[in-house]
Design a protein around this motif. Structure first.
Motif, PDB file in Angstrom:
ATOM      1  N   ALA A   1     -11.231  41.808  -5.359  1.00 48.65           N
ATOM      2  CA  ALA A   1     -10.172  40.807  -5.440  1.00 48.65           C
ATOM      3  C   ALA A   1     -10.653  39.437  -5.001  1.00 48.65           C
ATOM      4  O   ALA A   1     -10.308  38.416  -5.604  1.00 48.65           O
TER       5      ALA A   1
ATOM      6  N   ASP B   1     -10.611  36.298  -7.474  1.00 47.22           N
ATOM      7  CA  ASP B   1      -9.811  35.123  -7.115  1.00 47.22           C
ATOM      8  C   ASP B   1     -10.667  33.854  -7.109  1.00 47.22           C
ATOM      9  O   ASP B   1     -10.207  32.774  -7.506  1.00 47.22           O
ATOM     10  N   ARG B   2     -11.912  33.984  -6.666  1.00 50.71           N
ATOM     11  CA  ARG B   2     -12.813  32.820  -6.657  1.00 50.71           C
ATOM     12  C   ARG B   2     -13.105  32.358  -8.089  1.00 50.71           C
ATOM     13  O   ARG B   2     -13.124  31.149  -8.369  1.00 50.71           O
TER      14      ARG B   2
ATOM     15  N   ARG C   1     -11.147  32.772 -10.724  1.00 46.87           N
ATOM     16  CA  ARG C   1      -9.940  32.152 -11.282  1.00 46.87           C
ATOM     17  C   ARG C   1      -9.725  30.754 -10.694  1.00 46.87           C
ATOM     18  O   ARG C   1      -9.293  29.831 -11.390  1.00 46.87           O
ATOM     19  N   GLY C   2     -10.019  30.580  -9.409  1.00 45.45           N
ATOM     20  CA  GLY C   2      -9.857  29.265  -8.806  1.00 45.45           C
ATOM     21  C   GLY C   2     -10.791  28.234  -9.412  1.00 45.45           C
ATOM     22  O   GLY C   2     -10.380  27.104  -9.716  1.00 45.45           O
TER      23      GLY C   2
ATOM     24  N   ALA D   1     -10.865  39.077 -14.411  1.00 49.38           N
ATOM     25  CA  ALA D   1     -10.823  37.681 -13.975  1.00 49.38           C
ATOM     26  C   ALA D   1     -11.101  36.740 -15.133  1.00 49.38           C
ATOM     27  O   ALA D   1     -10.822  35.544 -15.051  1.00 49.38           O
TER      28      ALA D   1
ATOM     29  N   TRP E   1      -2.557  43.616 -11.151  1.00 48.82           N
ATOM     30  CA  TRP E   1      -3.593  42.660 -11.539  1.00 48.82           C
ATOM     31  C   TRP E   1      -3.933  42.808 -13.023  1.00 48.82           C
ATOM     32  O   TRP E   1      -4.020  41.817 -13.751  1.00 48.82           O
TER      33      TRP E   1
END
Length: 289
Positions: free
Chosen positions: A80, A84-85, A87-88, A115, A190
């Protein structure tokens, strides 16, 4: 100062400045684990890939980022964090991300693939395993046969839960199953968030922990197409330069001088290395690799 293109393009781990559009290609290969050390294959975690991802998203002429995923899974938390990194950075740079499943993108490996905005695989790739697994050993009685006394002292009734040297308790197994169910729900949410209406199937057949070939995964909407990274990227982005982005090597290795001598390791460290290597090997072996 801008370096000459011929030199800049060969800098270890760097992309340099380019005039042509760039597609950064990032390898996400290995078991997903917070543990790093001497293991037989590479590992994936937030610490290991953070700087690599930053460099992959850095070029001013960036057209897209390609994730080359080859992972049998591992830690849900690290999966995760890395996802998340990605997507950011994708939102910050406003570029598409494409994932390419290689031998296997299963469990946490598929979490990473999700992702991306689009997922591709080879027809023979192993994809899926949307579930949660825990493994361990029951070693009660072993230390008695070895003539070893184990002294365990705890404050808190649950501190020794699922201790491998103690008999397994039904209530402890029920607790573990409840934890797994919570993680499984997060995994499903997710996948549903990222794949949306592209999914074709129900939770009963998509989220059982089953794995499929790339060809079958396409029919279920788990991926968007079949093909190879270079073939698809060339078709999508034309004359864009495909640039592999890797982690930086130690200074001595970059200078071609080899690594410094390793410090002497204790017997305990060596045993832990063996245990870690065995666990990683077993994770790959679940998929015949």
């Amino acid at each position: 100062m801008r370096l000459p293109d011929a030199l800049s393009s060969r800098l270890p781990g760097g992309l340099g400045e380019r005039d042509r559009p760039v597609v950064s290609m990032v390898k996400l290969h290995g078991v997903i684990t917070p543990i790093t050390g001497p293991v037989p294959r590479s590992v994936i975690n937030a610490s290991v890939v953070d700087k690599v991802l930053e460099r992959a998203f850095a070029p001013s002429t960036l057209a897209a980022v390609a994730l080359l995923v080859n992972s049998p899974g591992g830690s849900a938390t690290q999966s995760a964090l890395v996802a998340d990194r990605i997507r950011g950075l994708a939102a910050e740079k406003d570029v598409p991300v494409l994932a390419f499943c290689e031998d296997v993108a299963a469990s946490g490996g598929y979490w990473l693939a999700c992702a991306a905005d689009e997922i591709y695989a080879h027809p023979t790739s192993i994809v899926g395993s949307i579930g949660v697994i825990s493994a361990g050993f029951g070693l009660e009685g072993l230390i008695d046969r070895l003539g070893v006394q184990r002294r365990l002292h705890t404050a808190g009734a649950s501190k020794s839960r699922l201790d491998p040297f103690l008999p397994e308790k039904p209530e402890d197994v029920a607790w573990l199953r409840g934890l797994q169910d919570q993680l499984h729900v997060l995994f499903q949410e997710w996948v549903q968030e990222r794949r949306g209406e592209r999914l074709r199937g129900t939770a009963e057949n998509l989220f059982t922990g089953e794995v499929w070939t790339g060809a079958a995964a396409l029919e279920l909407g788990l991926i968007d197409g079949l093909g190879t990274p270079r073939g698809i990227l060339k078709a999508r982005f034309g004359d864009a330069e495909l640039v592999g982005v890797e982690g930086r090597k130690p200074l001595l290795a970059r200078l071609g001088l080899g690594a410094a001598p390793a410090a002497r390791r204790s017997v305990t460290d060596s045993l832990l290395d063996v245990a870690q290597a065995a666990e990683i090997r077993a994770t790959w072996a679940r998929y015949g690799l």
